[in-house]
Design a protein around this motif. Structure first.
Motif, PDB file in Angstrom:
ATOM      1  N   ILE B 114      50.283  23.609  38.858  1.00 16.55           N
ATOM      2  CA  ILE B 114      49.319  24.410  39.628  1.00 16.55           C
ATOM      3  C   ILE B 114      49.941  25.773  39.942  1.00 16.55           C
ATOM      4  N   PRO B 115      49.294  26.877  39.559  1.00 17.83           N
ATOM      5  CA  PRO B 115      49.839  28.200  39.898  1.00 17.83           C
ATOM      6  C   PRO B 115      49.646  28.470  41.384  1.00 17.83           C
ATOM      7  N   LEU B 116      50.774  28.639  42.109  1.00 15.26           N
ATOM      8  CA  LEU B 116      50.682  28.733  43.563  1.00 15.26           C
ATOM      9  C   LEU B 116      50.468  30.162  44.035  1.00 15.26           C
ATOM     10  N   PHE B 117      51.201  31.097  43.438  1.00 15.72           N
ATOM     11  CA  PHE B 117      50.926  32.507  43.715  1.00 15.72           C
ATOM     12  C   PHE B 117      51.199  33.293  42.439  1.00 15.72           C
ATOM     13  N   PRO B 118      50.815  34.594  42.398  1.00 17.07           N
ATOM     14  CA  PRO B 118      50.869  35.318  41.116  1.00 17.07           C
ATOM     15  C   PRO B 118      52.182  35.096  40.375  1.00 17.07           C
ATOM     16  N   GLY B 119      52.077  34.583  39.158  1.00 16.78           N
ATOM     17  CA  GLY B 119      53.242  34.443  38.302  1.00 16.78           C
ATOM     18  C   GLY B 119      54.134  33.264  38.621  1.00 16.78           C
ATOM     19  N   PHE B 120      53.704  32.362  39.510  1.00 15.59           N
ATOM     20  CA  PHE B 120      54.584  31.236  39.806  1.00 15.59           C
ATOM     21  C   PHE B 120      53.869  29.897  39.748  1.00 15.59           C
ATOM     22  N   ASN B 188      46.853  27.645  29.682  1.00 19.77           N
ATOM     23  CA  ASN B 188      47.811  27.863  30.756  1.00 19.77           C
ATOM     24  C   ASN B 188      47.063  28.181  32.050  1.00 19.77           C
ATOM     25  N   LEU B 189      47.298  27.387  33.100  1.00 24.28           N
ATOM     26  CA  LEU B 189      46.518  27.551  34.331  1.00 24.28           C
ATOM     27  C   LEU B 189      46.744  28.928  34.969  1.00 24.28           C
ATOM     28  N   GLY B 190      47.978  29.433  34.884  1.00 26.31           N
ATOM     29  CA  GLY B 190      48.249  30.753  35.438  1.00 26.31           C
ATOM     30  C   GLY B 190      47.423  31.822  34.738  1.00 26.31           C
ATOM     31  N   LYS B 191      47.333  31.712  33.397  1.00 22.00           N
ATOM     32  CA  LYS B 191      46.539  32.693  32.638  1.00 22.00           C
ATOM     33  C   LYS B 191      45.051  32.535  32.943  1.00 22.00           C
ATOM     34  N   LEU B 192      44.618  31.291  33.208  1.00 18.35           N
ATOM     35  CA  LEU B 192      43.211  31.085  33.576  1.00 18.35           C
ATOM     36  C   LEU B 192      42.883  31.837  34.863  1.00 18.35           C
ATOM     37  N   VAL B 193      43.817  31.774  35.830  1.00 21.32           N
ATOM     38  CA  VAL B 193      43.581  32.485  37.093  1.00 21.32           C
ATOM     39  C   VAL B 193      43.561  33.989  36.840  1.00 21.32           C
ATOM     40  N   GLU B 194      44.502  34.457  35.995  1.00 20.24           N
ATOM     41  CA  GLU B 194      44.522  35.897  35.698  1.00 20.24           C
ATOM     42  C   GLU B 194      43.226  36.337  35.026  1.00 20.24           C
ATOM     43  N   GLY B 274      39.047  31.152  41.203  1.00 22.18           N
ATOM     44  CA  GLY B 274      40.017  32.242  41.180  1.00 22.18           C
ATOM     45  C   GLY B 274      41.399  31.949  41.720  1.00 22.18           C
ATOM     46  N   GLY B 275      41.721  30.696  42.065  1.00 24.19           N
ATOM     47  CA  GLY B 275      43.089  30.366  42.481  1.00 24.19           C
ATOM     48  C   GLY B 275      43.595  31.250  43.596  1.00 24.19           C
ATOM     49  N   TRP B 276      44.722  31.958  43.318  1.00 25.49           N
ATOM     50  CA  TRP B 276      45.319  32.797  44.352  1.00 25.49           C
ATOM     51  C   TRP B 276      44.675  34.179  44.452  1.00 25.49           C
ATOM     52  N   ASP B 277      43.616  34.438  43.682  1.00 25.30           N
ATOM     53  CA  ASP B 277      42.997  35.759  43.690  1.00 25.30           C
ATOM     54  C   ASP B 277      42.201  35.960  44.975  1.00 25.30           C
ATOM     55  N   SER B 278      42.189  37.228  45.451  1.00 25.12           N
ATOM     56  CA  SER B 278      41.455  37.523  46.675  1.00 25.12           C
ATOM     57  C   SER B 278      39.965  37.704  46.355  1.00 25.12           C
ATOM     58  N   PRO B 279      39.075  37.185  47.226  1.00 21.77           N
ATOM     59  CA  PRO B 279      37.639  37.367  46.961  1.00 21.77           C
ATOM     60  C   PRO B 279      37.200  38.821  47.085  1.00 21.77           C
ATOM     61  N   PHE B 280      38.020  39.667  47.759  1.00 21.73           N
ATOM     62  CA  PHE B 280      37.627  41.059  47.959  1.00 21.73           C
ATOM     63  C   PHE B 280      38.276  41.982  46.947  1.00 21.73           C
ATOM     64  N   ALA B 281      38.829  41.420  45.862  1.00 18.57           N
ATOM     65  CA  ALA B 281      39.616  42.240  44.940  1.00 18.57           C
ATOM     66  C   ALA B 281      38.751  43.078  44.012  1.00 18.57           C
ATOM     67  N   GLY B 282      37.437  42.881  44.032  1.00 17.67           N
ATOM     68  CA  GLY B 282      36.572  43.569  43.080  1.00 17.67           C
ATOM     69  C   GLY B 282      36.534  45.068  43.280  1.00 17.67           C
ATOM     70  N   PRO B 283      36.014  45.806  42.305  1.00 16.03           N
ATOM     71  CA  PRO B 283      35.926  47.267  42.410  1.00 16.03           C
ATOM     72  C   PRO B 283      34.923  47.694  43.481  1.00 16.03           C
ATOM     73  N   LEU B 284      34.034  46.765  43.865  1.00 20.26           N
ATOM     74  CA  LEU B 284      32.997  47.066  44.854  1.00 20.26           C
ATOM     75  C   LEU B 284      33.612  47.512  46.175  1.00 20.26           C
ATOM     76  N   LEU B 285      34.746  46.893  46.549  1.00 21.31           N
ATOM     77  CA  LEU B 285      35.378  47.184  47.829  1.00 21.31           C
ATOM     78  C   LEU B 285      36.586  48.094  47.649  1.00 21.31           C
ATOM     79  N   GLY B 286      36.579  48.867  46.569  1.00 20.34           N
ATOM     80  CA  GLY B 286      37.717  49.730  46.276  1.00 20.34           C
ATOM     81  C   GLY B 286      37.981  50.756  47.349  1.00 20.34           C
ATOM     82  N   PHE B 287      36.944  51.092  48.164  1.00 20.23           N
ATOM     83  CA  PHE B 287      37.124  52.111  49.205  1.00 20.23           C
ATOM     84  C   PHE B 287      38.082  51.659  50.283  1.00 20.23           C
ATOM     85  N   LEU B 288      38.412  50.349  50.319  1.00 21.28           N
ATOM     86  CA  LEU B 288      39.329  49.842  51.340  1.00 21.28           C
ATOM     87  C   LEU B 288      40.775  50.219  51.045  1.00 21.28           C
ATOM     88  N   ASP B 289      41.060  50.586  49.792  1.00 25.31           N
ATOM     89  CA  ASP B 289      42.438  50.918  49.420  1.00 25.31           C
ATOM     90  C   ASP B 289      42.954  52.055  50.278  1.00 25.31           C
TER      91      ASP B 289
END
Lengths: 199, 362
Positions: B114-120, B188-194, B274-289
């Protein structure tokens, strides 16, 4: 060094389990020995870096086929003594079949392997090599027709098995689920209007 | 960082160790850490289950041991540990003892990929999805052998029910994962999440919605949880396959069931949400950067934990909501509804991939 040790250890387990399959008196033990044999050969394949084949062996044979085998074997009431009665009568036939299989194996190993490096060192692959991908490419290009034919054979076996077991006995009480779901309140309950009564 | 600095005197002896030993120590450390976390999660999941179902049924649930009953799972564990393990006189001793182990080992070993966090992941292997399928299909042996070795009619009936049910739902589960594999293009489960990265709407639950439903419901059936718990079926066959087990042996079955629940929740999160991916990672909320809220867009193990918690809550919610399925209805749902749905959706997915719709638009 370590790999050689693993190979011999696992081969010993595999052979012992295979002997156990045919010598165990209890059919459930025989099935469990067969599972052990499958797992040991899967790990042997892992040593050959054939991870796809190894995991699929566990998935298909240990995870599905043997579950059904155990399922059936547990339900059977097998009397071992009656099964051994005809041993001498069937022994020659068994010996002939075993002899043919041994000859076939010998033929494949000694004659058909002509030119193949038997007992050579494994060529190490880099991380980008995926045996799953290579196997898929070969299966869907070079061996497409044999692959499809094998699939057709399996499909045929499924249809035949279903046909053989699907008997329509008269007077069978079977639930028709669609009918059950379609039922409305009005079909089962009758609302009656009546004045309240008192004694 | 002073705690790390004060440990620096350990650096020299650590580097003096042979590389193989260091590798093994790190690996065993990772495995132990993950196992302990999973077992602790199981302990508190049993507490949470009783609390959640309690509140859903307008009761309070356990509240006596420790503050708000937090130590209830430990009290339960101690009780089970000191109880006597009774082995029925006509049981098959060897199989009777080994059956609980056969059910706990796959439940814990699957966590390796199980991929626990990015790349691991503890074992970042290419055939991860196949490994998951193979190991989850081994869990049924514990149940079957427990039922058979107990030499009890109720246990055998429970084992038979469970075997038929697990075989039926495993096919649907496998087909649902074929859909994930087609969408992600990797085993590969990690690649699936990516492949899913990019926020809530790029996760696979959207294009693979029917497969997600089939997978999760099949997961509930595979773990023998309500409303598919006919293998236990208290009202019909006492407690099913583990009716003859007591003490620690029963505790291990219990542990395996809950570890499997957490595992199914984790796999659903990894493969469809999406595993360890954030639900807000989309380009829609890019103004938060650039603002403080940017942390919300970063991936991490907390998102995976949150998703697992949500699915675990669903498991408990189902148990509090639905009455137990009738056995023939379970078989019908598995063979006649789920398997056709998955096959149809795999064909539709193939068409979507050919026409470059959804995640295949590149």
């Amino acid at each position: 060094m370590f790999t050689t040790f693993l190979f011999y250890a696992l081969s010993t387990v595999l052979l012992a389990a295979a002997i156990g399959v045919i010598t165990a008196r209890n059919p459930v033990y025989a099935a469990l020995f067969l599972i052990l044999a499958f797992v040991a050969s899967a790990v042997l394949w892992l040593l050959l870096e054939a991870e796809f084949l190894a995991i699929v062996l566990v998935l298909v044979y240990v995870g599905a086929v043997m579950v059904l085998f155990l399922f059936v074997v547990m339900m059977l009431d097998i009397n071992v003594t009656t099964m051994r009665e005809g041993f001498l009568r069937y022994a020659p036939v068994g010996a002939i079949v075993a002899g043919i299989i041994v000859l076939e194996l010998a033929y494949v190993i000694w004659f058909r392997s002509d030119g193949l490096p038997v007992g050579a060192q494994l060529v190490p692959r880099d991380g980008a090599y995926s045996s799953t991908e290579e196997l898929g490419k070969v299966l869907y290009t070079q061996y497409l027709y044999p692959f499809e034919l094998a699939g057709m054979l399996l499909l045929l076996a499924i249809v035949a098995a279903i046909l053989l077991t699907m008997r329509h006995r008269p007077g069978l009480k079977v639930q028709d689920v669609a009918e059950q779901v379609k039922v409305q309140r009005g079909d089962r309950v009758r609302m009656v209007q009546m004045k309240s009564e008192s004694e | 960082m002073w705690p790390v600095a004060s440990l620096s005197f350990l650096q020299t002896p650590w580097l003096a160790l042979p590389e193989l030993v260091r590798y093994l120590l790190v690996l065993v450390g990772q495995i132990l850490a993950l196992t302990i976390v999973v077992v602790l999660c199981v302990a508190f999941l049993t507490y949470l289950e009783r609390k959640v179902i309690g509140y859903m049924q307008n009761r309070i649930g356990p509240n006596r041991v420790g503050p708000r009953g937090w130590f209830q799972p430990f009290a339960d564990v101690i009780k089970l540990l000191v109880k006597e393990v009774v082995i029925p006189s006509s049981a098959n001793r060897f199989l009777f003892v080994i059956a609980p182990l056969l059910s706990i080992v796959p439940a814990l070993a699957t966590w390796a990929v199980i991929p626990l966090f990015p790349g691991f992941a503890i074992a970042d292997i290419d055939a991860g999805l196949l490994y998951v399928l193979a190991l989850t299909s081994l869990g049924v042996y514990g149940v079957i052998l427990a039922g058979w070795a107990s030499n009890s009619k109720y246990a055998l009936l429970g084992a038979m029910r469970s075997a038929a049910q697990i075989v039926a739902y495993e096919i649907a589960m496998g087909f649902a994962l074929v859909g994930v594999l087609m969408a992600g293009g990797s085993l590969n489960l990690g690649k699936l999440v990516e492949a899913q990265s990019g926020g809530l709407f790029s996760w696979f639950w959207l294009p693979l919605f029917p497969l997600f439903i089939v997978y999760f419901v099949s997961g509930v059936a595979e773990t023998n949880r309500a409303p598919f718990d006919v293998a236990e079926g208290e009202s019909e066959i006492v407690a099913g396959f583990h009716v003859e087990y007591s003490g620690v042996a029963f505790a291990i079955f219990f542990l395996a069931e809950y570890a499997n629940m957490i595992l199914i929740a984790a796999l659903t999160a990894v493969m469809f949400w999406g595993g360890w991916d954030s639900p807000f990672a989309g380009p829609l909320l890019g103004f938060l950067d650039g603002t403080i809220l940017e942390v919300l867009r970063l991936p991490g193990i907390h998102w995976l934990a949150l998703k697992i918690a949500i699915f675990l809550f669903c498991f408990l919610w189902f148990r509090a909501t639905f009455p137990r399925y009738r056995y023939d209805q379970i078989m019908r749902l598995g063979w006649k509804v789920f398997i056709p749905v998955t096959i149809v959706w795999i064909v539709i997915e193939g068409a979507m991939a050919a026409l470059r719709v959804g995640p295949w638009n590149t």
